[in-house]
Design a protein around this motif. Structure first.
Motif, PDB file in Angstrom:
ATOM      1  N   VAL A 233       0.817  -1.213   0.000  1.00 32.34           N
ATOM      2  CA  VAL A 233       0.000   0.000   0.000  1.00 32.34           C
ATOM      3  C   VAL A 233       0.860   1.277   0.000  1.00 32.34           C
ATOM      4  O   VAL A 233       0.431   2.320  -0.479  1.00 32.34           O
ATOM      5  CB  VAL A 233      -0.931   0.022   1.246  1.00 32.34           C
ATOM      6  N   LEU A 234       2.091   1.170   0.525  1.00 30.87           N
ATOM      7  CA  LEU A 234       2.869   2.382   0.766  1.00 30.87           C
ATOM      8  C   LEU A 234       3.858   2.704  -0.354  1.00 30.87           C
ATOM      9  O   LEU A 234       4.691   1.882  -0.730  1.00 30.87           O
ATOM     10  CB  LEU A 234       3.641   2.249   2.086  1.00 30.87           C
ATOM     11  N   LEU A 235       3.755   3.923  -0.879  1.00 31.51           N
ATOM     12  CA  LEU A 235       4.725   4.403  -1.855  1.00 31.51           C
ATOM     13  C   LEU A 235       5.865   5.118  -1.136  1.00 31.51           C
ATOM     14  O   LEU A 235       6.968   5.206  -1.642  1.00 31.51           O
ATOM     15  CB  LEU A 235       4.043   5.373  -2.826  1.00 31.51           C
ATOM     16  N   TYR A 236       5.554   5.656   0.049  1.00 31.77           N
ATOM     17  CA  TYR A 236       6.541   6.373   0.856  1.00 31.77           C
ATOM     18  C   TYR A 236       6.052   6.398   2.291  1.00 31.77           C
ATOM     19  O   TYR A 236       4.847   6.477   2.532  1.00 31.77           O
ATOM     20  CB  TYR A 236       6.704   7.819   0.354  1.00 31.77           C
ATOM     21  N   GLN A 237       6.970   6.314   3.260  1.00 30.10           N
ATOM     22  CA  GLN A 237       6.570   6.541   4.645  1.00 30.10           C
ATOM     23  C   GLN A 237       7.766   6.982   5.462  1.00 30.10           C
ATOM     24  O   GLN A 237       8.893   6.573   5.210  1.00 30.10           O
ATOM     25  CB  GLN A 237       5.936   5.276   5.260  1.00 30.10           C
ATOM     26  N   LYS A 238       7.516   7.871   6.377  1.00 31.63           N
ATOM     27  CA  LYS A 238       8.532   8.242   7.362  1.00 31.63           C
ATOM     28  C   LYS A 238       7.876   8.277   8.728  1.00 31.63           C
ATOM     29  O   LYS A 238       6.960   9.055   8.981  1.00 31.63           O
ATOM     30  CB  LYS A 238       9.158   9.592   7.034  1.00 31.63           C
ATOM     31  N   THR A 239       8.336   7.382   9.592  1.00 31.05           N
ATOM     32  CA  THR A 239       7.748   7.257  10.919  1.00 31.05           C
ATOM     33  C   THR A 239       8.650   7.933  11.939  1.00 31.05           C
ATOM     34  O   THR A 239       9.871   7.811  11.877  1.00 31.05           O
ATOM     35  CB  THR A 239       7.576   5.767  11.279  1.00 31.05           C
ATOM     36  N   THR A 240       8.021   8.667  12.860  1.00 29.08           N
ATOM     37  CA  THR A 240       8.751   9.295  13.962  1.00 29.08           C
ATOM     38  C   THR A 240       8.203   8.705  15.247  1.00 29.08           C
ATOM     39  O   THR A 240       6.995   8.586  15.394  1.00 29.08           O
ATOM     40  CB  THR A 240       8.497  10.823  13.959  1.00 29.08           C
ATOM     41  N   ARG A 241       9.099   8.351  16.179  1.00 28.77           N
ATOM     42  CA  ARG A 241       8.568   7.713  17.378  1.00 28.77           C
ATOM     43  C   ARG A 241       8.122   8.744  18.406  1.00 28.77           C
ATOM     44  O   ARG A 241       8.491   9.922  18.328  1.00 28.77           O
ATOM     45  CB  ARG A 241       9.579   6.731  17.966  1.00 28.77           C
ATOM     46  N   SER A 266       2.965   9.691   5.149  1.00 37.93           N
ATOM     47  CA  SER A 266       3.087   8.657   4.118  1.00 37.93           C
ATOM     48  C   SER A 266       2.415   9.042   2.809  1.00 37.93           C
ATOM     49  O   SER A 266       1.708  10.045   2.722  1.00 37.93           O
ATOM     50  CB  SER A 266       2.469   7.358   4.643  1.00 37.93           C
ATOM     51  N   ILE A 267       2.696   8.227   1.811  1.00 37.26           N
ATOM     52  CA  ILE A 267       1.960   8.307   0.542  1.00 37.26           C
ATOM     53  C   ILE A 267       1.394   6.919   0.263  1.00 37.26           C
ATOM     54  O   ILE A 267       2.140   5.941   0.195  1.00 37.26           O
ATOM     55  CB  ILE A 267       2.875   8.777  -0.620  1.00 37.26           C
ATOM     56  N   PHE A 268       0.085   6.830   0.190  1.00 39.32           N
ATOM     57  CA  PHE A 268      -0.601   5.575  -0.094  1.00 39.32           C
ATOM     58  C   PHE A 268      -0.777   5.408  -1.591  1.00 39.32           C
ATOM     59  O   PHE A 268      -0.879   6.381  -2.332  1.00 39.32           O
ATOM     60  CB  PHE A 268      -2.015   5.565   0.538  1.00 39.32           C
ATOM     61  N   LYS A 269      -0.833   4.154  -1.986  1.00 38.39           N
ATOM     62  CA  LYS A 269      -1.119   3.830  -3.378  1.00 38.39           C
ATOM     63  C   LYS A 269      -2.511   3.226  -3.454  1.00 38.39           C
ATOM     64  O   LYS A 269      -2.816   2.243  -2.782  1.00 38.39           O
ATOM     65  CB  LYS A 269      -0.071   2.818  -3.845  1.00 38.39           C
ATOM     66  N   LEU A 270      -3.364   3.850  -4.238  1.00 42.86           N
ATOM     67  CA  LEU A 270      -4.706   3.311  -4.479  1.00 42.86           C
ATOM     68  C   LEU A 270      -4.788   2.956  -5.944  1.00 42.86           C
ATOM     69  O   LEU A 270      -4.094   3.557  -6.767  1.00 42.86           O
ATOM     70  CB  LEU A 270      -5.778   4.370  -4.213  1.00 42.86           C
TER      71      LEU A 270
END
Ligand code: CTP
Ligand code: MN
Ligand code: MN
Ligand code: MN
Length: 375
Positions: A233-241, A266-270
């Motif tokens: 699903v994810l084209l991009y993600q950056k997680t911060t804790r 994030s960037i989702f892909k649909l």
């Protein structure tokens, strides 16, 4: 005082969080102009000036009628000389020269185009413009050094420029629910931001996630992200804790209003076909976005249950409404409001709340529902 069409008195309060501001209003012809000047001030790194224009625009959004003459503005708060000049010119001539020349200026258009790239802020855009760059294409053409967010921003630029519809938001909601339920049953998931305020379109989709058993939410984001990644699903993600610590002596004076929740930009892909028919398709994996694919910006935030009401209030917006809430708390109540807590500096204690209604009550404000926070 100001009278409306029915001869009833309008008492316009001066903080946006004291007023009801519906999504649809009567003065877009004025507010759009003032917001161009606000945006231009932001591009020039002049926050004070930007907020002044935004406050002026916001007052006009709360008026129950269309402004027809300068008389209509008597007794209204937050309308400085500059805003009044702009309004007067639009009422008399149909447009403001300052606004139109700003709108058409090369600097403004380049700033708009470059800050429109996900991951690019005012400082970076300004540097690129001084180097002669004007558009996202120029960034690729000249081989600019881009960080991971900016690379994704350029790659999906035209997709991310397209407004996200409510139907797409619902579809993404279903995907997020599937992810969350499969990694931790019993969570609460809430659609936030513009969609919670009743907007029909947005630039992204915002979600707030919590679990009624405090502590269960710890480490939740990375599990959600893994699930979404496995599903492609994810084209991009950056997680911060999560980096929030509650200090006994009250919140630390921090320069930024950014909250410290565990979060993911994030960037989702649909699949475009799916986003039309309303069924989620998560079968393909990989990070390409082909012609039958739609890229959508999604923000995920995880909050401990005890902070959920504050997080809900903080992530509903609008940005000006939030800013005004914090200003009200500080200037009128000697309190500090964040998306985590409300601290009373006179009593030296944190004021707890389970609901948004309780937070408004602590602040001595009438409750304003999300659909009327479009300040
Ligand atoms: N927010 C925040 N911290 C961030 C980004 C956003 O607290 N780093 C909050 C904002 O204050 C706002 C909400 O999250 O209340 C939604 O922000 P955003 O998605 O930028 O704006 P929307 O109001 O949802 O408008 P849009 O439809 O353009 O997305
Ligand atoms: Mn001025
Ligand atoms: Mn949003
Ligand atoms: Mn957002």
């Amino acid at each position: 005082p100001e009278l409306n069409g029915d001869g009833a008195e309008i008492l316009m309060k001066s903080y946006a969080c004291q007023r009801r501001t519906p999504l649809k209003h009567h003065n877009a012809f004025l507010t759009e102009a003032l917001e161009i000047l606000a945006q231009n001030a932001e591009f020039n790194d002049n926050e004070g000036r930007s907020v002044a224009f935004r406050r002026a625009a916001s007052v006009l959004k709360a008026l129950p009628h269309r402004v027809k003459s300068m008389e209509d503005l008597r007794c209204l708060p937050c309308l400085g000389d500059h805003s009044q000049r702009v309004i007067k010119e639009i009422l008399e001539d149909g447009s403001s020269r300052e606004v139109e020349s700003t709108r058409q200026s090369e600097q403004f258009q380049a700033m708009k185009a470059l800050t429109g790239v996900f991951g690019v802020g005012v400082r970076t855009a300004d540097r690129w413009i001084r180097e002669g760059l004007r558009t996202p294409d120029d960034l690729i053409r000249t081989g600019q050094q881009l960080n991971r967010a900016q690379q994704a921003g350029v790659q999906y630029y035209s997709e991310l420029q397209r407004a996200v519809t409510r139907a797409e938001a619902e579809l993404i909601m279903a995907i997020v629910e599937a992810a969350v339920n499969s990694v931790l049953p019993g969570c609460q998931i809430q659609l936030m931001g513009g969609f919670r305020r009743g907007k029909e379109v947005g630039h992204d989709v915002d979600f707030l996630i919590t679990h009624p058993e405090e502590g269960k939410e710890e480490g939740l984001m990375s599990k959600i992200i893994s699930w979404l990644e496995e599903q492609g699903v994810l084209l991009y993600q950056k997680t911060t804790r999560n980096s929030y610590v509650e200090r006994l002596d009250g919140p630390a004076r921090s320069a930024s209003n950014m909250d410290r929740f565990e979060r993911c930009f994030s960037i989702f892909k649909l699949h475009s076909s799916a986003s039309r028919s309303g069924s989620a398709s998560t079968s393909e994996s990989g990070s390409a976005c082909d012609s039958g694919c739609r890229a959508v910006r999604v923000d995920l935030v995880v909050s401990p249950f005890s902070q959920f009401a504050f997080a809900t209030l903080g992530w509903t917006g609008s940005k000006l409404f939030e800013r005004e809430l914090r200003r009200w708390a500080g200037q009128e109540k000697q309190m500090t409001l964040s998306s985590h807590t409300l601290y009373d500096s006179k009593q030296n204690l944190y004021l707890r709340a389970q609901t948004e209604e309780e937070i408004f009550a602590h602040l001595g404000l009438e409750f304003i529902p999300p659909s009327e926070r479009n300040a």
